[in-house]
Design a protein around this motif. Structure first.
Motif, PDB file in Angstrom:
ATOM      1  N   THR A 190      49.859 -34.525  56.582  1.00  0.00           N
ATOM      2  CA  THR A 190      49.750 -35.819  57.265  1.00  0.00           C
ATOM      3  C   THR A 190      48.351 -36.290  57.371  1.00  0.00           C
ATOM      4  N   VAL A 191      47.463 -35.628  56.647  1.00  0.00           N
ATOM      5  CA  VAL A 191      46.073 -36.307  56.794  1.00  0.00           C
ATOM      6  C   VAL A 191      45.916 -37.433  55.856  1.00  0.00           C
ATOM      7  N   MET A 192      45.482 -38.532  56.626  1.00  0.00           N
ATOM      8  CA  MET A 192      45.037 -39.980  55.979  1.00  0.00           C
ATOM      9  C   MET A 192      43.559 -40.060  56.437  1.00  0.00           C
ATOM     10  N   PRO A 193      42.913 -40.711  55.265  1.00  0.00           N
ATOM     11  CA  PRO A 193      41.410 -40.862  55.380  1.00  0.00           C
ATOM     12  C   PRO A 193      40.989 -42.146  56.463  1.00  0.00           C
ATOM     13  N   ASN A 194      40.031 -41.852  57.034  1.00  0.00           N
ATOM     14  CA  ASN A 194      39.249 -42.794  57.827  1.00  0.00           C
ATOM     15  C   ASN A 194      38.263 -43.600  56.800  1.00  0.00           C
ATOM     16  N   GLN A 227      43.450 -45.972  53.465  1.00  0.00           N
ATOM     17  CA  GLN A 227      43.472 -45.633  54.955  1.00  0.00           C
ATOM     18  C   GLN A 227      44.808 -45.381  55.487  1.00  0.00           C
ATOM     19  N   HIS A 228      45.933 -45.737  54.731  1.00  0.00           N
ATOM     20  CA  HIS A 228      47.371 -45.673  54.839  1.00  0.00           C
ATOM     21  C   HIS A 228      47.985 -44.267  54.185  1.00  0.00           C
ATOM     22  N   MET A 229      47.388 -43.831  53.327  1.00  0.00           N
ATOM     23  CA  MET A 229      48.022 -43.005  52.442  1.00  0.00           C
ATOM     24  C   MET A 229      47.688 -41.358  52.898  1.00  0.00           C
ATOM     25  N   ASP A 262      50.140 -38.510  48.203  1.00  0.00           N
ATOM     26  CA  ASP A 262      50.966 -39.839  48.073  1.00  0.00           C
ATOM     27  C   ASP A 262      50.472 -40.255  46.548  1.00  0.00           C
ATOM     28  N   HIS A 263      51.475 -40.847  45.830  1.00  0.00           N
ATOM     29  CA  HIS A 263      51.160 -41.804  44.636  1.00  0.00           C
ATOM     30  C   HIS A 263      51.599 -43.030  44.663  1.00  0.00           C
ATOM     31  N   TRP A 264      50.925 -43.949  44.787  1.00  0.00           N
ATOM     32  CA  TRP A 264      51.180 -45.392  45.005  1.00  0.00           C
ATOM     33  C   TRP A 264      50.725 -46.442  43.904  1.00  0.00           C
ATOM     34  N   ARG A 265      51.693 -47.505  43.874  1.00  0.00           N
ATOM     35  CA  ARG A 265      51.262 -48.620  43.096  1.00  0.00           C
ATOM     36  C   ARG A 265      50.847 -49.777  44.155  1.00  0.00           C
ATOM     37  N   THR A 304      46.836 -41.587  43.090  1.00  0.00           N
ATOM     38  CA  THR A 304      47.344 -40.399  43.802  1.00  0.00           C
ATOM     39  C   THR A 304      46.275 -39.768  44.628  1.00  0.00           C
ATOM     40  N   LEU A 305      46.453 -39.735  45.934  1.00  0.00           N
ATOM     41  CA  LEU A 305      45.392 -39.218  46.687  1.00  0.00           C
ATOM     42  C   LEU A 305      45.383 -37.563  46.769  1.00  0.00           C
ATOM     43  N   LEU A 306      44.453 -36.905  46.533  1.00  0.00           N
ATOM     44  CA  LEU A 306      44.480 -35.424  46.106  1.00  0.00           C
ATOM     45  C   LEU A 306      43.813 -34.834  47.435  1.00  0.00           C
ATOM     46  N   ASP A 307      42.885 -35.417  48.059  1.00  0.00           N
ATOM     47  CA  ASP A 307      42.061 -34.612  49.088  1.00  0.00           C
ATOM     48  C   ASP A 307      41.502 -35.595  49.919  1.00  0.00           C
ATOM     49  N   VAL A 308      40.878 -35.173  51.028  1.00  0.00           N
ATOM     50  CA  VAL A 308      40.243 -35.904  51.891  1.00  0.00           C
ATOM     51  C   VAL A 308      39.237 -35.208  52.773  1.00  0.00           C
TER      52      VAL A 308
END
Length: 193
Positions: free
Chosen positions: A80-84, A141-143, A147-150, A178-182
């Motif tokens: 559930t980690v999202m970047p700031n 900031q919403h990923m 997540d893998h988004w277009r 694709t967000l792998l890590d924060v």
């Protein structure tokens, strides 16, 4: 574009060499029409999300050009980690333009993927969220991790009317990410695998 510190594309001014005008004929109108259709789809059809630019008032309705439009392709993970805005991220990504005369799938101007988007064949990139173009930063900031988004970014949240070396002015940018890590500000990002 987005990461000035990454040396991406050397983007600074629009170049119209040889077939540039022909390649991007009616480019502004085509991109505005495309954005209008996505904005309408995001309000009428399921499967779309839209996020207002992070620095704008989130409680009021904005213009279509103040939002990024997202198709969520996959979420693999339980994070559930999202970047700031001040965090660093590790991503796999590919950025392209709308289709044009020579590029039926859209010109790929940047990314960590050669050819068709595939996490298995890509390398990763570390990026500081605050160093990205507004639209890309807003979406990140919403990923959540996995997540893998277009992501569809209006020119106003990308390179605007001026464009850059590889990106004509008025371009809607299409990113697959694709967000792998924060990694929170002040912490060193762990090595990837």
């Amino acid at each position: 574009m987005f990461a000035m510190t990454m040396g991406l594309c050397g983007l600074s001014s629009c170049s119209e060499e040889n077939t540039g005008e022909e390649e991007y004929a009616n480019w502004q109108a085509r991109n505005e029409l495309f954005l209008a259709s996505i904005a309408t789809d995001s309000m009428q059809n399921g499967g779309w999300e839209r996020y207002k630019k992070y620095s704008l008032d989130q409680t009021t309705e904005g213009k279509a050009s103040e939002y990024v439009y997202v198709k969520k392709i996959d979420h693999s993970g339980e994070s559930t980690v999202m970047p700031n805005f001040t965090d660093s991220v590790r991503v796999i990504y590919q950025g392209r333009l709308l289709p044009s005369k020579s590029y039926s799938q859209g010109y790929v101007f940047d990314g960590t993927v050669n050819g068709e988007y595939s996490v298995k064949r890509a390398y990763t990139s570390r990026q500081l969220v605050s160093n990205m173009i507004d639209g890309y930063s807003t979406a990140l900031q919403h990923m959540t991790v996995g997540d893998h988004w277009r992501i569809y970014i209006p020119s106003e949240l990308g390179y605007g009317v001026s464009g850059s070396t590889k990106i004509p002015g008025y371009s809607v940018l299409i990113f697959e990410v694709t967000l792998l890590d924060v990694s929170p500000a002040g912490q060193v990002m762990k090595p990837w695998r």
